[in-house]
Enzyme design. Sequence first.
Site, PDB file in Angstrom:
ATOM      1  N   GLY A  21      21.457 -11.906 -30.757  1.00 40.98           N
ATOM      2  CA  GLY A  21      21.723 -13.306 -31.070  1.00 40.98           C
ATOM      3  C   GLY A  21      22.911 -13.783 -30.265  1.00 40.98           C
ATOM      4  O   GLY A  21      23.403 -13.064 -29.391  1.00 40.98           O
ATOM      5  N   MET A  23      26.905 -15.503 -29.880  1.00 39.61           N
ATOM      6  CA  MET A  23      28.192 -15.153 -30.467  1.00 39.61           C
ATOM      7  C   MET A  23      28.335 -15.826 -31.835  1.00 39.61           C
ATOM      8  O   MET A  23      27.764 -16.885 -32.086  1.00 39.61           O
ATOM      9  CB  MET A  23      29.345 -15.577 -29.551  1.00 39.61           C
ATOM     10  CG  MET A  23      29.456 -14.666 -28.327  1.00 39.61           C
ATOM     11  SD  MET A  23      30.839 -15.089 -27.257  1.00 39.61           S
ATOM     12  CE  MET A  23      32.233 -14.565 -28.270  1.00 39.61           C
ATOM     13  N   PHE A  24      29.085 -15.204 -32.703  1.00 43.59           N
ATOM     14  CA  PHE A  24      29.371 -15.699 -34.065  1.00 43.59           C
ATOM     15  C   PHE A  24      28.132 -15.720 -34.963  1.00 43.59           C
ATOM     16  O   PHE A  24      28.096 -16.409 -35.968  1.00 43.59           O
ATOM     17  CB  PHE A  24      30.014 -17.102 -34.041  1.00 43.59           C
ATOM     18  CG  PHE A  24      31.113 -17.222 -33.026  1.00 43.59           C
ATOM     19  CD1 PHE A  24      32.311 -16.545 -33.203  1.00 43.59           C
ATOM     20  CD2 PHE A  24      30.945 -17.985 -31.882  1.00 43.59           C
ATOM     21  CE1 PHE A  24      33.318 -16.622 -32.251  1.00 43.59           C
ATOM     22  CE2 PHE A  24      31.955 -18.079 -30.933  1.00 43.59           C
ATOM     23  CZ  PHE A  24      33.153 -17.408 -31.118  1.00 43.59           C
ATOM     24  N   SER A  25      27.094 -14.955 -34.577  1.00 47.50           N
ATOM     25  CA  SER A  25      25.881 -14.941 -35.398  1.00 47.50           C
ATOM     26  C   SER A  25      25.836 -13.747 -36.355  1.00 47.50           C
ATOM     27  O   SER A  25      24.885 -13.607 -37.125  1.00 47.50           O
ATOM     28  CB  SER A  25      24.638 -14.927 -34.485  1.00 47.50           C
ATOM     29  OG  SER A  25      24.581 -13.730 -33.729  1.00 47.50           O
ATOM     30  N   GLY A  26      26.848 -12.886 -36.283  1.00 47.94           N
ATOM     31  CA  GLY A  26      26.905 -11.781 -37.237  1.00 47.94           C
ATOM     32  C   GLY A  26      26.223 -10.505 -36.782  1.00 47.94           C
ATOM     33  O   GLY A  26      25.882  -9.653 -37.600  1.00 47.94           O
ATOM     34  N   GLU A  94      27.695  -4.419 -28.395  1.00 48.02           N
ATOM     35  CA  GLU A  94      27.851  -5.112 -27.114  1.00 48.02           C
ATOM     36  C   GLU A  94      26.911  -4.538 -26.043  1.00 48.02           C
ATOM     37  O   GLU A  94      27.308  -4.304 -24.896  1.00 48.02           O
ATOM     38  CB  GLU A  94      29.311  -5.023 -26.621  1.00 48.02           C
ATOM     39  CG  GLU A  94      30.348  -5.540 -27.607  1.00 48.02           C
ATOM     40  CD  GLU A  94      30.457  -7.073 -27.638  1.00 48.02           C
ATOM     41  OE1 GLU A  94      29.574  -7.761 -27.076  1.00 48.02           O
ATOM     42  OE2 GLU A  94      31.419  -7.562 -28.247  1.00 48.02           O
ATOM     43  N   GLN A  96      24.804  -5.781 -24.191  1.00 45.92           N
ATOM     44  CA  GLN A  96      24.637  -6.551 -22.942  1.00 45.92           C
ATOM     45  C   GLN A  96      25.654  -6.167 -21.875  1.00 45.92           C
ATOM     46  O   GLN A  96      25.482  -6.514 -20.717  1.00 45.92           O
ATOM     47  CB  GLN A  96      24.727  -8.061 -23.234  1.00 45.92           C
ATOM     48  CG  GLN A  96      26.133  -8.608 -23.436  1.00 45.92           C
ATOM     49  CD  GLN A  96      26.724  -8.310 -24.801  1.00 45.92           C
ATOM     50  OE1 GLN A  96      26.040  -7.796 -25.673  1.00 45.92           O
ATOM     51  NE2 GLN A  96      27.998  -8.646 -25.014  1.00 45.92           N
ATOM     52  N   CYS A 153      26.257 -29.840 -34.842  1.00 45.38           N
ATOM     53  CA  CYS A 153      25.359 -30.548 -35.759  1.00 45.38           C
ATOM     54  C   CYS A 153      24.984 -29.763 -37.014  1.00 45.38           C
ATOM     55  O   CYS A 153      24.364 -30.326 -37.927  1.00 45.38           O
ATOM     56  CB  CYS A 153      24.084 -30.960 -35.022  1.00 45.38           C
ATOM     57  SG  CYS A 153      22.958 -29.584 -34.753  1.00 45.38           S
ATOM     58  N   CYS A 182      23.170 -25.082 -31.110  1.00 44.87           N
ATOM     59  CA  CYS A 182      21.704 -25.038 -31.184  1.00 44.87           C
ATOM     60  C   CYS A 182      21.108 -25.476 -29.838  1.00 44.87           C
ATOM     61  O   CYS A 182      21.826 -25.921 -28.933  1.00 44.87           O
ATOM     62  CB  CYS A 182      21.206 -25.952 -32.308  1.00 44.87           C
ATOM     63  SG  CYS A 182      21.366 -27.700 -31.939  1.00 44.87           S
TER      64      CYS A 182
HETATM   65 ZN    ZN Z   1      23.353 -28.614 -32.740  1.00 47.69          ZN
END
Ligand code: ZN
Length: 191
Positions: A21, A23-26, A94, A96, A153, A182
């Site tokens: 995922g 960054m910051f997606s856990g 990590e 990648q 958003c 997004c």
């Molecule tokens: Zn958005």
Amino acid sequence: MDTSELHNVPRNTGWIEVVCGCMFSGKTEELIRRARRAEIAKQRVAIFKPRIDNRYSAQHIVSHSEQSLTSTVVDDASEILLLCKDAQVVGVDEGQFFKANLVEVCEKLANDGKRVIVAGLDQDYRGKPFEPMPQLLAVAEYITKTLAICVVCGNPADRTQRKTLNADRVLVGAKDIYEARCRHCFEPPSE
Ligand code: ZN
């Protein structure tokens, strides 16, 4: 899905799980969660990360929410083969930042009967597939895509927006340099 939560856990074989995922997606939290559950189940767990990531702690993998787990830093994925002989579960953070040989290393470990869990970014800051994660996704039995929250958003976010003009593919940093966005709000850098 953590395979330990499956009704039909593979027997007499290893396998590969990928947690990917933006960054910051856990991703790292999820890797830590799976590794901890395996330890509670009395399995021998070894965690590795590439040397490039000097954030927070050299001997631990640390998520952005500051969960941590002891890990071994390696320069090349081939070192993992030598260092995890006794492990039943091998975690890699990590992913990648490893070279293409991470894929063959993970295949060898899984073929040797180990459960392999790799966490990593599936896209770079341009929104392009981040090798070797796409190749790893193709050979993995289980794939989890973690989503963050778009800071613009509030939608589910799967892109990593870089907030500087630096064009290096690898630029280590956290909230000072990156934010989750997004598809709609992501602004790819001009080529
Ligand atoms: Zn958005």
